[in-house]
Scaffold this motif. Structure first.
Motif, short mmCIF file in Angstrom:
data_model
loop_
_atom_site.label_atom_id
_atom_site.label_comp_id
_atom_site.label_asym_id
_atom_site.label_seq_id
_atom_site.Cartn_x
_atom_site.Cartn_y
_atom_site.Cartn_z
N TYR A 502 -4.89 7.53 6.50
CA TYR A 502 -4.65 7.90 7.89
C TYR A 502 -3.32 7.22 7.86
N ILE A 509 -4.45 12.73 8.77
CA ILE A 509 -5.02 12.28 7.70
C ILE A 509 -4.49 12.88 6.25
N GLU A 541 -11.47 8.40 7.06
CA GLU A 541 -10.12 8.34 7.63
C GLU A 541 -9.94 8.95 8.99
#
Length: 707
Positions: A502, A509, A541
């Protein structure tokens, strides 16, 4: 751990899931009828259809002598841990290791075919990838050349006569990414994410963390002894006699210890506000006159910059003092070391072997990776998207990409519902959170626009010269971004990478194609397994945008506090529960997990798994409605979901590597990434019929409750 690719500094906060662990799938076990009664929920689902021998969890890996409610890590994979000892060349071994080995076989085939193709069009990606790999594999040529390809750089350092020459060499080494003294580059401005900024960040150390220079325990003393031997032996290989090598090694250690003392700790580096200090060039010039930022920026082709973000101002105070107070000859010794150290893998075997012996002390590795695996990693590092295009053509289908996108969309919908139904967050904060979630960008597989390598010249003449050329090319590509629009097509990982991240300033992401294959993602497996595997990563994420670091960035990626004061305080209080829980985990005698260092990853594991569990329920409702859900291999979908999460996090790790991980890695050890979130989840208790008092069930007053 092989050297990771260089990520932009803006990814410093990004998650590298299970970072550094190369892995893969255990051989598929034949499904069998459980030899012990299935846990409570499956046993009670007598009206549900029963399926056997599906592509599900690996039954033979389960240790049924352990209750899932007492130690789910051992229950889910105890037999696998027992039957899969560490290979001599590995410091950590788990499902991703096996996937990595399998992926590497395809990548090796691609590289060997490219290297064998002497008729590739000059300047094409195929030519560059083939020639880079061929030069790196030509050990006879590397041995014959010795350090001759490095001599132009060493001669440049030797010729330094004054401060001006020193400043020019520091700029040169920034371009060549040796990490001497500090790091510098062009990144997204974290407080104005529509533009780029120049940033400078602490660095300059050989040991993996500042604390290694100061801790007094026997283990750390042993590592420092190996570090001194490494310095001395490498300097001798560069031509120093033994007495001079020892003297120069002591000089390098002294300078690095000064830098280490001024460096922020890993926990301090997790505060993005503290690491954002924008100063004008005039202010920099006044504060750091010996470093001479104005001349440095001009030499770095960034003379147009009017402002610079300094990550750690006090560290640069010390850099300036070091440059002012250390003898010029000693500073040249330091620069010579970092130049040679940074390219040691391209030099003759004696250098490579010294580097490995030092890493053995750090990680406990017993055997060096084979040449082709190290060369493959270097090709991925320096020609990642040229190489990645060749990989994607063979390994990643449009159908797989679409199924992954569909899963992310479902998880995103579940996240929105959790935000909307949150009981402790106020309406204004919820509105901002939903705005951020809706703005989240998702990248799957590979870039929409590939990097253009046309300006990079690669030949078969010299591995070392190819590496230096690739580093300088990469730096010049980065500098070109300054003053231009944000490139939202850029990736911080290459397509074959078995990882994800991320990126807070971009609010995105990213899932490379290498991650989207079995056992993490299998289009033929049932939804419960995929949601527990790659779905868990997707949720991880996604929720990084709302962990203790990620929540400090808004929908546009700006470092801005969008929480009400009360909501921010409540989040901090709830997150502290997770911190205390992980502080108590101890995988080795006298060694405890650092709950503050691992806070972001722990929150993302817990929140992500909670969100993805909700997404699975939505998917099962769409698929089965009110009909009974199938029991596969004796386990309900909910049980398979948790088993899938756990079975992909099992790993064996050497004690030395585990100690290093706990000191330097923001990820908790795998057993705690497995059980830590589940111990807080009533959904897990229900799935396996766990009762209060069992070890996997936290008392209500000790249970984290965030999303």
């Amino acid at each position: 751990m092989s050297n990771p690719i260089t990520l932009p500094a803006s990814l410093a906060l990004a998650s590298l899931v299970l970072a550094g662990c190369a892995t893969s799938q255990a051989p598929q076990q034949a499904a069998a009828t459980p030899t012990a009664p299935a846990p409570a929920l499956a046993a009670s689902a007598s009206s549900a259809p029963v399926v056997s021998e599906g592509r599900s969890i690996n039954l033979a890996d389960i240790d049924r002598s352990v209750s899932p409610c007492e130690d789910f890590y051992q229950f889910s994979g105890g037999n696998w841990l027992k039957n899969n000892p560490l290979p001599s060349y590995a410091t950590r071994w788990g499902p991703r290791s096996l996937l990595n080995d399998r992926t590497q076989l395809l990548l090796r085939q691609i590289l060997e075919e490219a290297a064998a193709n002497r008729g590739a069009v000059k300047g094409s990606n195929l030519q560059k990838v083939g020639d880079f790999y061929a030069a790196a594999m030509d050990t006879a040529a590397i041995e014959k050349a010795g350090i001759a390809p490095l001599k132009p750089e060493l001669s440049r350092i030797a010729a330094i006569k004054d401060l001006k020459g020193l400043q020019e060499e520091i700029a040169r080494q920034k371009m060549l990414q040796t990490d001497a003294f500090f790091r510098a580059g062009v990144d997204v401005d974290e407080k104005k994410s529509t533009q780029y900024t120049v940033s400078m960040y602490q660095g300059g150390l050989t040991l993996p963390d500042r604390d290694y220079y100061f801790k007094q325990d026997a283990r750390t003393e042993g590592i420092r002894a190996a570090y001194r031997t490494y310095l001395t032996n490498m300097l001798a290989l560069l031509g120093d006699d033994q007495a001079t090598a020892r003297k120069n090694a002591a000089t390098i250690e002294r300078i690095e210890t000064r830098l280490a003392k001024a460096s922020r700790t890993r926990v301090e580096l997790r505060d993005p506000q503290a690491n954002y200090n924008k100063l004008t060039v005039a202010e920099l010039q006044k504060r750091y006159p010996t470093l001479n930022p104005q001349r440095l920026l001009a030499a770095l082709q960034l003379g147009a910059a009017q402002e610079v973000v300094i990550g750690q101002p006090a560290f640069f105070d010390e850099v300036d003092k070091v440059l002012k107070t250390e003898p010029l000859a000693d500073l040249k010794t330091y620069l010579r070391w970092h130049m040679a150290r940074s390219v040691s893998q391209t030099l003759p075997a004696a250098f490579v072997n010294e580097n490995f012996r030092y890493n053995q002390a750090l990680t406990g590795a017993k055997q060096q990776l084979t040449r082709w695996k190290r060369t493959l990693a270097a090709t991925d590092n320096y020609l990642g998207e040229a190489f990645g295009q060749l990989y994607v053509d063979k390994a990643f289908s449009p159908a797989a990409k679409q199924k992954a996108l569909d899963m992310v969309a479902n998880i995103k919908e579940s996240m929105a519902e959790h935000i909307q139904t949150n009981t402790w967050m106020s309406a204004p904060t919820k509105a901002e959170a939903l705005k951020k979630l809706n703005a989240l960008r998702v990248k799957i597989g590979y870039p929409d626009k590939w990097k253009d390598y046309s300006a990079l010249n690669i030949s078969r003449e010299s591995f070392l010269r190819n590496v230096l050329a690739a580093r300088e090319w990469e730096y010049r590509q980065e500098v070109k971004k300054y003053g231009g629009p944000i490139d939202r097509n850029e990736w911080g990982m290459t397509p074959p990478t078995i990882n994800a991240y991320y990126n807070p300033p971009m609010n995105e992401i990213v899932f490379p194609a290498g991650y989207l294959q079995p056992p993490f993602f299998d289009p033929e497996a049932d939804d419960a397994v995929n949601y527990g595997a790659i779905g868990g990563v997707m949720g991880h994420e996604m929720t990084h945008g709302f962990d203790d670091q990620g929540r400090q960035y808004d929908a546009a990626g700006n470092l801005r506090d969008w929480w009400t004061t009360a909501d921010g305080a409540e989040f901090t209080k709830r997150a502290a529960v997770v911190g205390r829980q992980y502080d108590a985990f101890s995988p080795l005698d006298s060694v405890h997990v650092n709950g503050k260092l691992t806070m972001g990853e722990n929150l993302a594991d817990f929140a992500g798994l909670t969100i993805v569990y909700g997404a699975l329920q939505k998917q099962l409702q769409k698929q089965y409605g009110s009909n009974p859900r199938p029991v596969i291999d004796g386990f309900t979908p909910e049980q398979r979901f948790f088993l899938s999460w756990a079975q992909l996090r099992r790993s064996n790790i050497r004690p030395e590597a585990l100690r290093q991980q706990i000191l330097t890695d923001p990820h908790s050890p795998d057993q705690y990434r497995t059980i830590g979130p589940l111990m807080n989840m009533p959904q897990f208790y229900q799935a396996f019929g766990c009762q209060p008092g069992q070890k996997m069930v936290r008392p209500d007053d000790d249970r984290a409750k965030i999303w």
